[in-house]
Motif scaffolding. Structure first.
Motif, mmCIF file in Angstrom:
data_model
loop_
_atom_site.group_PDB
_atom_site.id
_atom_site.type_symbol
_atom_site.label_atom_id
_atom_site.label_comp_id
_atom_site.label_asym_id
_atom_site.label_seq_id
_atom_site.Cartn_x
_atom_site.Cartn_y
_atom_site.Cartn_z
ATOM 1 N N GLU A 253 0.895 -1.045 -0.093
ATOM 2 C CA GLU A 253 -0.158 -0.045 0.011
ATOM 3 C C GLU A 253 0.808 1.338 0.119
ATOM 4 O O GLU A 253 1.993 1.359 0.595
ATOM 5 C CB GLU A 253 -0.757 0.004 1.224
ATOM 6 C CG GLU A 253 -1.951 1.012 1.408
ATOM 7 C CD GLU A 253 -2.820 1.119 2.584
ATOM 8 O OE1 GLU A 253 -3.987 1.736 2.416
ATOM 9 O OE2 GLU A 253 -2.320 0.339 3.553
ATOM 10 N N ARG A 262 2.917 7.498 2.756
ATOM 11 C CA ARG A 262 3.196 6.264 3.712
ATOM 12 C C ARG A 262 3.039 5.120 3.132
ATOM 13 O O ARG A 262 1.812 4.537 2.439
ATOM 14 C CB ARG A 262 2.006 6.604 4.759
ATOM 15 C CG ARG A 262 2.319 7.671 5.609
ATOM 16 C CD ARG A 262 1.402 7.905 6.911
ATOM 17 N NE ARG A 262 1.478 9.165 7.651
ATOM 18 C CZ ARG A 262 1.141 10.271 7.232
ATOM 19 N NH1 ARG A 262 0.389 10.613 6.179
ATOM 20 N NH2 ARG A 262 1.466 11.423 8.073
ATOM 21 N N ARG A 264 3.203 0.658 2.969
ATOM 22 C CA ARG A 264 3.507 -0.424 3.917
ATOM 23 C C ARG A 264 3.941 -1.604 3.186
ATOM 24 O O ARG A 264 3.374 -1.734 2.044
ATOM 25 C CB ARG A 264 1.682 -0.822 4.124
ATOM 26 C CG ARG A 264 1.591 -2.092 5.297
ATOM 27 C CD ARG A 264 0.118 -2.003 5.817
ATOM 28 N NE ARG A 264 -0.788 -2.174 4.777
ATOM 29 C CZ ARG A 264 -1.037 -3.411 4.345
ATOM 30 N NH1 ARG A 264 -0.605 -4.767 4.876
ATOM 31 N NH2 ARG A 264 -2.161 -3.549 3.401
ATOM 32 N N GLU A 271 5.860 -6.847 8.941
ATOM 33 C CA GLU A 271 5.363 -5.446 8.175
ATOM 34 C C GLU A 271 6.105 -4.382 8.603
ATOM 35 O O GLU A 271 6.326 -4.117 9.841
ATOM 36 C CB GLU A 271 4.105 -5.312 8.356
ATOM 37 C CG GLU A 271 3.278 -4.409 7.500
ATOM 38 C CD GLU A 271 1.666 -4.481 7.952
ATOM 39 O OE1 GLU A 271 1.092 -3.578 8.185
ATOM 40 O OE2 GLU A 271 1.020 -5.580 7.725
ATOM 41 N N SER A 273 6.248 0.005 8.128
ATOM 42 C CA SER A 273 5.710 1.267 7.654
ATOM 43 C C SER A 273 7.053 2.358 7.445
ATOM 44 O O SER A 273 7.594 2.607 8.176
ATOM 45 C CB SER A 273 4.880 1.903 8.789
ATOM 46 O OG SER A 273 3.731 0.942 9.025
ATOM 47 N N GLU A 275 7.760 6.133 5.792
ATOM 48 C CA GLU A 275 7.136 7.508 5.953
ATOM 49 C C GLU A 275 7.979 8.232 4.893
ATOM 50 O O GLU A 275 9.427 8.565 5.433
ATOM 51 C CB GLU A 275 6.964 8.304 7.108
ATOM 52 C CG GLU A 275 6.298 9.503 7.005
ATOM 53 C CD GLU A 275 5.855 10.027 8.429
ATOM 54 O OE1 GLU A 275 6.397 11.109 8.877
ATOM 55 O OE2 GLU A 275 4.777 9.406 8.982
#
Length: 463
Positions: A253, A262, A264, A271, A273, A275
């Motif tokens: 994503e 952002r 994913r 997982e 994240s 930025e």
């Protein structure tokens, strides 16, 4: 501690030092040379030997030359070699050999420089990191980057580019990377290649320089992915794959919100994240490849993600800034450094996603080196889905006339021959609240459009 002593440089190049000197940096340009630099007298558009006296006057610690130039004393601090380019390559190989750094090399049709800068930001929190400046990725840029590398470097990021077949493998063998990353393959430099598959094979040639046990990090989402896979298999190297279809590092994503993307990213059971301080799904994809390369280097992924938050695009490569006009602020997307169909598509997507109270306006200039398909590739931009959210496209250059003719009438701005003409017309075309994209091949000088917006903001007519 000095970068090179006269004795070390002479031993590396097989040259003769005229005196006992030491240098703290290396430069090929007297306009930016710093005191204590070694000036390398390369022959390009001009012969660097013509500038040796000026370099020494500006404080150069020594000069790398093939002869004593006119106006330079015989006892000046020099390193005399048979051929300056060959000597620079030898100095680069010696710079690489004396360090224990973990090295990642980056190539790709699009995104090389942004990904290189991302990797540098991700590795800097983890150790002494050395990276190529600007787009120093060619036959002199790669050895210059290697020769500039301090001996105590722990991580190095080397960018490798090409215009013609056979360029990447020799540069990769100089860099001797532990990890080789191919960002993507696209229709770029088609004048020199029969097809995009040929470009893919050339990009994959970066694998030839891998150190024993090295890892290739490759894009899983391309039509040419099978070509990359075949080259890696034939070379017998380990691979890591990234992309929206990858089982290794999967970009699941990418959300564009305000000025931030952002991402994913899923890797096996983990997982992450990420930025990114700029809009663009392409930046999220580059970050996914960079994360895979970080893991392949053996560096820390969490520290890398923290470092990534400090990265943002540089001037000419998607940098964003605001200029205050009398009618209100204008947001500028400065992507003027280079252009091809893939990167223009990505830039239009970013423009379409950028929030605005006014209009979205694009200034697009010719894309060079596209070969026999150049007219079709320019006109084909009119079909890009992002245009639905773009109010006007101004076209610059003879090739962009094909796009101008293909645009729907309600999207068609103006067509002009040069960026200078576009800059002159600009005051009547933008107003407060607008978001403006400027993009084109470097030779089209679209930076003049960006500079013109800045000048209007300062109350000056565009020069």
């Amino acid at each position: 501690m000095s970068l090179w002593t006269a004795q070390e440089a002479a031993a590396a190049t097989g040259g003769r030092a005229t005196s006992d000197w030491q240098v703290n940096g290396i430069s090929i340009d007297t306009r930016t040379i710093e005191p204590g630099d070694l000036f390398v007298a390369l022959k390009a558009a001009r012969d660097g030997h013509d500038f040796v006296a000026q370099a020494l006057e500006k404080g150069a610690g020594a000069a790398l030359v093939s002869h004593i130039p006119e106006g330079v004393a015989e006892d000046a601090p020099l390193l005399l070699v048979e051929d300056v380019q060959t000597a620079l390559e030898a100095l680069g190989r010696a710079g690489r050999a004396r360090t224990k750094a973990r090295v990642v090399a980056v190539t790709g049709s699009v995104g090389k420089t942004s990904t290189k800068e991302m990797l540098a930001a991700m590795l800097t929190p983890q150790g002494r990191t050395h990276a190529a400046v600007a787009s120093y990725n060619n036959h002199w840029g790669v050895p210059l980057t290697l020769a500039r590398m301090p001996a105590d470097t722990e991580y190095a990021v080397i960018e490798i580019g090409m215009n013609h077949p056979g360029e990447i493998a020799p540069l990769s063998r100089q860099a001797r990377p532990h990890v080789a990353l191919v960002t993507t393959v696209a229709a770029v430099h088609l004048e020199a290649f029969e097809d995009v598959a040929g470009i893919a094979r050339e990009k994959a040639a970066i694998i030839e320089g891998l150190e024993p046990g090295g890892i290739a990090v490759l894009n899983a989402d391309l039509e040419e992915t099978p070509v990359l896979r075949d080259v890696a298999q034939d070379a017998g190297v380990a691979t890591r794959w990234f992309g929206q279809t990858s089982d290794d590092y999967c970009l699941q994503e990418a959300q564009l919100s305000g000025d931030v993307t952002r991402a994913r990213i899923v890797q096996a059971e983990r997982e992450f994240s990420a930025e990114i301080q700029s809009l663009g799904v392409h930046f999220a994809m580059n970050a996914t490849g960079a994360l895979a390369a970080i893991e392949a280097l053996g560096a820390d992924l969490e520290l890398a993600l923290a470092g990534l938050q400090g990265w943002s695009p540089v001037k000419g490569r998607g940098a964003r800034f605001t200029v205050g006009l009398p009618s209100g602020p204008v947001t500028v997307l400065d992507d003027a450094y280079n252009a091809n169909p893939t990167s223009i598509g990505a830039a239009l997507t970013v423009l379409a996603a950028t929030p605005t109270e006014g209009r979205r306006i694009a200034y697009l200039a010719d894309m060079k080196e596209l070969g026999p398909e150049e007219a079709r590739l320019h006109a084909g931009l009119a079909d890009h889905p992002a245009l639905a959210k773009i109010d006007a496209v101004h076209c610059i250059g003879p090739l962009m006339k094909h796009l101008y003719a293909a645009l729907p009438e309600n999207k068609r701005g103006t067509w002009v021959e040069t960026s200078a003409e576009a800059a002159s017309a600009l005051p009547a075309q933008i107003q407060g609240g607008d978001v403006v994209l400027a993009k084109g091949s470097l030779s089209m000088a679209v930076a003049r459009v960006v500079d013109a917006i800045r000048e209007i903001g300062q109350g000056n007519p565009p020069s």
